[in-house]
Design an enzyme around this catalytic site. Structure first.
Site, PDB file in Angstrom:
ATOM      1  CE1 TYR A   1       2.227   4.603  -7.058  1.00 50.37           C
ATOM      2  CE2 TYR A   1       1.345   4.832  -4.590  1.00 50.37           C
ATOM      3  CZ  TYR A   1       2.082   3.427  -5.558  1.00 50.37           C
ATOM      4  OH  TYR A   1       1.637   2.256  -5.345  1.00 50.37           O
TER       5      TYR A   1
ATOM      6  CE  LYS B   1      -0.846   2.064  -7.472  1.00 50.50           C
ATOM      7  NZ  LYS B   1      -1.059   1.729  -8.477  1.00 50.50           N
TER       8      LYS B   1
END
Length: 251
Positions: A152, A156
């Site tokens: 993640y 991002k």
């Protein structure tokens, strides 16, 4: 008075996406709500329509090029050329690196990065033709690194580089690209994180709030408000930026 545009919000069946769709509709834009579950999208669209807005719900897997192309073509036909895009679709497959599987990694990359790429590629054709566009990508404070989120965090952070490159390439066509990086926002996704680490959600919120200068956690509407500004006519000289909306300073 701002010009009414056609906006597309991915991952908009709930949470930040649903709040953003509602806010953009309130600002006078027609909104296409995209998510995997078309019925859930239609429910959000119906609420917007009931409040006097224009909206449609479209089921779409943003990691599938064919589905993305079909969805954007349908939006253009039913609402008009999409010139506002909010790439919000996201999933988590949290785990420490030694336990993270290849499928955990691929699933997160496919939705966050590939999904943003495919949606942007499809929508930018309409934006460049219209000589106007607003792209907002959802990053996260996790882009700076967060235990249990190697996939993640990498996705991002990748979206920040993607955003800056879009700003450089598309600026001459009247298209801006920015990223919003939320801190702790009270959503189903943060509830899932609390469950993963074995902490009651109320306790998780209380502890998180104590670490934030404004002494509260964020709500989806906090993020929607920042996105709405970046999608506005007035934000035409803001591009290639990453704005942390986290209740305090983050680099």
């Amino acid at each position: 008075m701002s010009t009414s545009r056609v906006a597309v919000v991915t991952g908009a069946a709930r949470g930040i996406g649903a709040a953003t769709a509602a806010r953009l509709a309130k600002d006078g834009h027609a909104v296409a709500i995209l998510d995997l579950d078309e019925a859930a999208c239609v429910a959000v669209a119906d609420r917007i329509t009931a409040d006097g807005g224009r909206a449609i719900g479209v089921g779409c897997d943003v990691s599938s090029a064919d589905q993305v192309d079909a969805a954007v073509a349908r939006i253009a036909e039913e609402l008009g050329a999409p010139t506002i895009l909010v790439n919000n679709a996201g999933i988590i497959r949290d785990n420490l690196i030694f336990k993270m599987t290849e499928s955990d990694w691929d699933a997160v990359m496919n939705v966050h990065l590939k999904g943003a790429f495919l949606m942007t590629k499809a929508c930018q054709a309409h934006m460049t033709a219209e000589k106007f566009g607003r792209i907002v990508n959802l990053s996260s404070s996790s882009a700076q690194g967060n235990r249990g989120q190697a996939n993640y965090s990498a996705a991002k952070a990748g979206l920040q580089g993607f955003t800056k490159t879009l700003a450089i390439e598309l600026g001459k066509f009247g298209v801006t690209a920015n990223a919003v990086a939320p801190g702790f926002i009270q959503t189903e996704m943060t509830a899932a994180t609390a469950e993963r680490i074995g902490v009651p959600f109320d306790d998780f919120i209380k502890h998180s709030a104590s670490q934030i200068p404004v002494q509260r956690v964020g709500q989806p509407e906090d993020i929607a408000a920042t996105i709405a500004f970046l999608c506005s006519e007035e934000a035409g000289f803001v591009s290639g930026q990453v704005i942390y909306v986290a209740g305090g300073p983050l680099d």
